[in-house]
Motif scaffolding. Structure first.
Motif, PDB file in Angstrom:
ATOM      1  N   ALA A  22     -28.771   6.307   4.364  1.00  0.00           N
ATOM      2  CA  ALA A  22     -28.944   6.354   5.818  1.00  0.00           C
ATOM      3  C   ALA A  22     -29.294   4.973   6.370  1.00  0.00           C
ATOM      4  O   ALA A  22     -28.751   4.545   7.398  1.00  0.00           O
ATOM      5  N   GLU A  23     -30.187   4.266   5.680  1.00  0.00           N
ATOM      6  CA  GLU A  23     -30.545   2.927   6.148  1.00  0.00           C
ATOM      7  C   GLU A  23     -29.363   1.976   6.015  1.00  0.00           C
ATOM      8  O   GLU A  23     -29.127   1.137   6.888  1.00  0.00           O
ATOM      9  N   LEU A  24     -28.595   2.118   4.933  1.00  0.00           N
ATOM     10  CA  LEU A  24     -27.406   1.287   4.755  1.00  0.00           C
ATOM     11  C   LEU A  24     -26.410   1.528   5.883  1.00  0.00           C
ATOM     12  O   LEU A  24     -25.836   0.583   6.433  1.00  0.00           O
ATOM     13  N   ALA A  25     -26.210   2.775   6.262  1.00  0.00           N
ATOM     14  CA  ALA A  25     -25.305   3.091   7.372  1.00  0.00           C
ATOM     15  C   ALA A  25     -25.788   2.434   8.660  1.00  0.00           C
ATOM     16  O   ALA A  25     -24.978   1.910   9.448  1.00  0.00           O
ATOM     17  N   SER A  26     -27.094   2.431   8.872  1.00  0.00           N
ATOM     18  CA  SER A  26     -27.664   1.797  10.056  1.00  0.00           C
ATOM     19  C   SER A  26     -27.433   0.286  10.039  1.00  0.00           C
ATOM     20  O   SER A  26     -27.096  -0.316  11.061  1.00  0.00           O
ATOM     21  N   VAL A  27     -27.612  -0.319   8.881  1.00  0.00           N
ATOM     22  CA  VAL A  27     -27.387  -1.759   8.737  1.00  0.00           C
ATOM     23  C   VAL A  27     -25.924  -2.090   9.041  1.00  0.00           C
ATOM     24  O   VAL A  27     -25.630  -3.026   9.789  1.00  0.00           O
ATOM     25  N   VAL A  28     -25.010  -1.318   8.475  1.00  0.00           N
ATOM     26  CA  VAL A  28     -23.578  -1.552   8.703  1.00  0.00           C
ATOM     27  C   VAL A  28     -23.256  -1.421  10.187  1.00  0.00           C
ATOM     28  O   VAL A  28     -22.534  -2.249  10.761  1.00  0.00           O
ATOM     29  N   GLU A  39     -28.881 -15.794  11.631  1.00  0.00           N
ATOM     30  CA  GLU A  39     -29.993 -15.550  10.708  1.00  0.00           C
ATOM     31  C   GLU A  39     -30.262 -14.051  10.551  1.00  0.00           C
ATOM     32  O   GLU A  39     -30.449 -13.552   9.445  1.00  0.00           O
ATOM     33  N   GLU A  40     -30.263 -13.334  11.673  1.00  0.00           N
ATOM     34  CA  GLU A  40     -30.487 -11.891  11.607  1.00  0.00           C
ATOM     35  C   GLU A  40     -29.326 -11.196  10.892  1.00  0.00           C
ATOM     36  O   GLU A  40     -29.540 -10.273  10.096  1.00  0.00           O
ATOM     37  N   LEU A  44     -29.627  -8.913   7.592  1.00  0.00           N
ATOM     38  CA  LEU A  44     -29.080  -7.560   7.539  1.00  0.00           C
ATOM     39  C   LEU A  44     -28.119  -7.416   6.360  1.00  0.00           C
ATOM     40  O   LEU A  44     -28.136  -6.404   5.651  1.00  0.00           O
ATOM     41  N   TRP A  45     -27.284  -8.409   6.153  1.00  0.00           N
ATOM     42  CA  TRP A  45     -26.333  -8.368   5.032  1.00  0.00           C
ATOM     43  C   TRP A  45     -27.090  -8.273   3.708  1.00  0.00           C
ATOM     44  O   TRP A  45     -26.744  -7.452   2.848  1.00  0.00           O
ATOM     45  N   GLU A  46     -28.122  -9.102   3.547  1.00  0.00           N
ATOM     46  CA  GLU A  46     -28.907  -9.072   2.315  1.00  0.00           C
ATOM     47  C   GLU A  46     -29.574  -7.718   2.119  1.00  0.00           C
ATOM     48  O   GLU A  46     -29.609  -7.192   1.004  1.00  0.00           O
ATOM     49  N   ARG A  47     -30.099  -7.157   3.202  1.00  0.00           N
ATOM     50  CA  ARG A  47     -30.721  -5.826   3.116  1.00  0.00           C
ATOM     51  C   ARG A  47     -29.674  -4.785   2.717  1.00  0.00           C
ATOM     52  O   ARG A  47     -29.932  -3.924   1.870  1.00  0.00           O
TER      53      ARG A  47
END
Length: 79
Positions: A22-28, A39-40, A44-47
């Protein structure tokens, strides 16, 4: 993920598969929407990479359990 891995894991590794997905979907979604600084976006990509690794570990563990159950059902013959 084994019980031992859960006990010794950091906070990210304690996420369930569903939480990490779910968090990955939010990041994408945030990356696709844009409007963030470089930078953000990099953060986000690293997360997202860390979350994808967590999801993959859960999926690999599920595959191992399925394979073990199949071997046991088939009389313990190794795959």
């Amino acid at each position: 993920m084994t019980d031992e891995q859960k006990r010794t894991a950091g906070p990210d590794e304690r996420l369930s598969y569903e939480q990490a997905r779910a968090e990955l979907a939010s990041v994408v979604e945030r990356l696709e929407t844009g409007g963030t600084s470089l930078e953000e976006s990099l953060a986000l990509w690293e997360r997202g990479e860390r979350l994808a690794e967590i999801c993959q570990r859960w999926l690999d563990g599920a595959r191992d359990r399925i394979d073990a159950a199949r071997r046991a059902r088939e009389g313990g013959t190794p795959a």
